[in-house]
Design an enzyme around this catalytic site. Structure first.
Site, PDB file in Angstrom:
ATOM      1  CE  LYS A 111     -21.841   0.995  79.601  1.00 56.79           C
ATOM      2  NZ  LYS A 111     -22.984   1.500  78.910  1.00 56.79           N
ATOM      3  CE  LYS A 192     -17.366   6.511  76.826  1.00 59.33           C
ATOM      4  NZ  LYS A 192     -18.413   6.054  76.038  1.00 59.33           N
ATOM      5  CE  LYS A 195     -25.950   9.640  76.937  1.00 61.98           C
ATOM      6  NZ  LYS A 195     -26.734   8.597  76.267  1.00 61.98           N
TER       7      LYS A 195
HETATM    8  P1  TYM Z   1     -24.873   6.828  73.676  1.00 62.36           P
HETATM    9  O1  TYM Z   1     -26.195   7.350  74.032  1.00 62.36           O
HETATM   10  O2  TYM Z   1     -24.037   6.244  74.742  1.00 62.36           O
HETATM   11  O3  TYM Z   1     -24.013   7.967  72.976  1.00 62.36           O
HETATM   12  C1  TYM Z   1     -24.585   8.772  71.978  1.00 62.36           C
HETATM   13  C2  TYM Z   1     -23.519   9.243  71.006  1.00 62.36           C
HETATM   14  O4  TYM Z   1     -22.576  10.073  71.676  1.00 62.36           O
HETATM   15  C3  TYM Z   1     -21.255   9.634  71.380  1.00 62.36           C
HETATM   16  N1  TYM Z   1     -20.405   9.927  72.538  1.00 62.36           N
HETATM   17  C4  TYM Z   1     -19.322  10.700  72.494  1.00 62.36           C
HETATM   18  N2  TYM Z   1     -18.716  11.361  71.487  1.00 62.36           N
HETATM   19  C5  TYM Z   1     -17.601  12.080  71.784  1.00 62.36           C
HETATM   20  N3  TYM Z   1     -17.082  12.159  73.042  1.00 62.36           N
HETATM   21  C6  TYM Z   1     -17.663  11.518  74.070  1.00 62.36           C
HETATM   22  N4  TYM Z   1     -17.156  11.624  75.297  1.00 62.36           N
HETATM   23  C7  TYM Z   1     -18.831  10.745  73.826  1.00 62.36           C
HETATM   24  N5  TYM Z   1     -19.639   9.993  74.618  1.00 62.36           N
HETATM   25  C8  TYM Z   1     -20.597   9.502  73.806  1.00 62.36           C
HETATM   26  C9  TYM Z   1     -21.400   8.139  71.135  1.00 62.36           C
HETATM   27  O5  TYM Z   1     -20.320   7.643  70.386  1.00 62.36           O
HETATM   28  C10 TYM Z   1     -22.712   8.094  70.396  1.00 62.36           C
HETATM   29  O6  TYM Z   1     -22.503   8.382  69.021  1.00 62.36           O
HETATM   30  N6  TYM Z   1     -24.450   2.578  71.200  1.00 62.36           N
HETATM   31  C11 TYM Z   1     -24.827   3.965  70.926  1.00 62.36           C
HETATM   32  C12 TYM Z   1     -26.304   4.104  70.658  1.00 62.36           C
HETATM   33  C13 TYM Z   1     -26.793   3.338  69.474  1.00 62.36           C
HETATM   34  C14 TYM Z   1     -26.445   3.579  68.122  1.00 62.36           C
HETATM   35  C15 TYM Z   1     -27.192   2.632  67.361  1.00 62.36           C
HETATM   36  C16 TYM Z   1     -25.582   4.477  67.487  1.00 62.36           C
HETATM   37  C17 TYM Z   1     -27.672   2.315  69.484  1.00 62.36           C
HETATM   38  N7  TYM Z   1     -27.911   1.880  68.223  1.00 62.36           N
HETATM   39  C18 TYM Z   1     -27.078   2.565  65.967  1.00 62.36           C
HETATM   40  C19 TYM Z   1     -25.470   4.419  66.104  1.00 62.36           C
HETATM   41  C20 TYM Z   1     -26.222   3.469  65.359  1.00 62.36           C
HETATM   42  C21 TYM Z   1     -24.367   4.815  72.104  1.00 62.36           C
HETATM   43  O7  TYM Z   1     -23.342   4.639  72.615  1.00 62.36           O
HETATM   44  O8  TYM Z   1     -25.179   5.781  72.536  1.00 62.36           O
END
Ligand code: TYM
Length: 327
Positions: A111, A192, A195
């Site tokens: 990022k 990957k 969003k």
């Molecule tokens: P976020 O919102 O970016 O993603 C949410 C979840 O979706 C999973 N993910 C995917 N899984 C499979 N294939 C993909 N292409 C893909 N893109 C996203 C992410 O791995 C995530 O599980 N940092 C976290 C948010 C967070 C969090 C936490 C998670 C904040 N605090 C504490 C667990 C525990 C995140 O990336 O969110």
């Protein structure tokens, strides 16, 4: 009783990668252990957000949690910023971490790439994430495999703190799905699904219309040998479609390969459109019922109370260990 914790950012465009890698696991786990699921709005402000949209997206994700099958009687569901202990513990962890380990985080490197200076919040993002998890004594963190490195850091931070101050935190484990821990972009299966990608056909959002889903799948990038076989290295596009098919149909990948032996990619894609749309219709029906209901806010308020109770206890323990006065 074991506990799982996870969160999703309220940044709009929640897609089938988020569903397969995270949300689907959330639902399964609520029958196996205590589960706490958060909408991590403080994480989303690490990059600029429109305030009005942020509020809407926060409730959108809460409604999606319920639409995919989270049950507020089984899971605690709440918004991160409504529980102040998250930011408080993040600061304490900041004071027990090193810039070197944060600089190695792949997500930060991606990022901040080609930027002379990056937002500080992006740099300290994993510390807030560690605080989220450690506050709830979670043994398991169900996430996609892009978050694995952040969980490793959380483990290091917990172990470091425990060694320095005595047993305080549960050391959590990454929990990934066997199929689909990393769903790839439809237009470029070497990246990957995300969003924020510019091309809307690179992803399928949970709220996409059936015709948008059809377009995105039919134009998905594949290869030219026309053999339906799971081989992530040599056939990343077809392997990605097979993984999606498997999760939404409940069939395992071998069965799908057998079913389509001798068929062309066109047939597989056509059937996949149907399989995905069938599931999304159900999710969307529930979503539109819940999204505007007062019940949604009530569930979140209840979740906040329960999350506050657990996290306050952890904070008392942490503050005592490091010598912050309690008056
Ligand atoms: P976020 O919102 O970016 O993603 C949410 C979840 O979706 C999973 N993910 C995917 N899984 C499979 N294939 C993909 N292409 C893909 N893109 C996203 C992410 O791995 C995530 O599980 N940092 C976290 C948010 C967070 C969090 C936490 C998670 C904040 N605090 C504490 C667990 C525990 C995140 O990336 O969110």
């Amino acid at each position: 009783m074991k506990r799982a914790f996870s969160g999703v950012q309220p940044t709009g465009n929640i897609h089938i990668g988020n569903y397969i890698g995270a949300l689907k696991q959330f639902v399964q786990l609520q029958n196996e252990m205590e589960t706490v699921y958060c909408i991590v709005d403080l994480h989303s402000i690490t990059v600029p957000q429109n305030p009005k949209e942020l509020q809407e997206h926060t409730l959108d994700v809460a409604a999606l949690y319920l639409s995919v099958g989270l049950d507020p009687k089984k899971s605690i569901i709440f918004v991160q910023s409504t529980v102040p202990a998250h930011a408080e513990l993040a600061w304490i962890l900041t004071c027990n971490s090193y810039t070197g380990e944060l600089s190695r985080m792949i997500q930060f490197k991606d990022k901040s790439k080609e930027k002379e200076s990056a937002p500080t919040g992006l740099f300290t993002y994993p510390l807030l994430m560690a605080a989220d998890i450690l506050l709830y004594d979670a043994q398991y963190v169900p996430v996609g495999n892009d978050q694995k490195q952040h969980i490793e850091l959380t483990r290091d931070l917990a172990e470091r703190f425990n060694n320095k101050y005595g047993d305080t935190f549960v050391v959590p484990e990454y929990k990934g799905t066997k199929v689909g821990a990393r769903i790839m972009a439809l237009d470029d299966p070497t990246n990957k699904m995300s969003k924020s990608a510019e091309n809307e056909h690179s992803r399928i959002s949970l709220l996409d219309t059936p015709s948008k889903v059809k377009k995105s799948i039919m134009r998905a990038t594949t290869d030219s040998d026309n053999e339906i076989r799971f081989d992530e290295e040599n056939k990343p596009g077809i392997s990605n479609l097979l993984a999606i098919y498997s999760v939404f149909s409940g069939l395992d990948i071998k069965e799908i390969e057998r079913k389509y032996a001798g068929c062309g990619y066109g047939q597989l894609k056509k059937d996949l459109v149907e399989v995905v749309n069938d599931s999304l219709v159900d999710i969307q029906k529930k979503y539109f019922e819940i999204r505007k209901s007062d019940e949604l806010l009530e569930i979140l308020r209840e979740g906040t109370k329960k999350a506050q109770n657990i996290s306050e206890e952890t904070m008392i323990r942490v503050k005592e260990k490091i010598g912050l006065v309690r008056l």
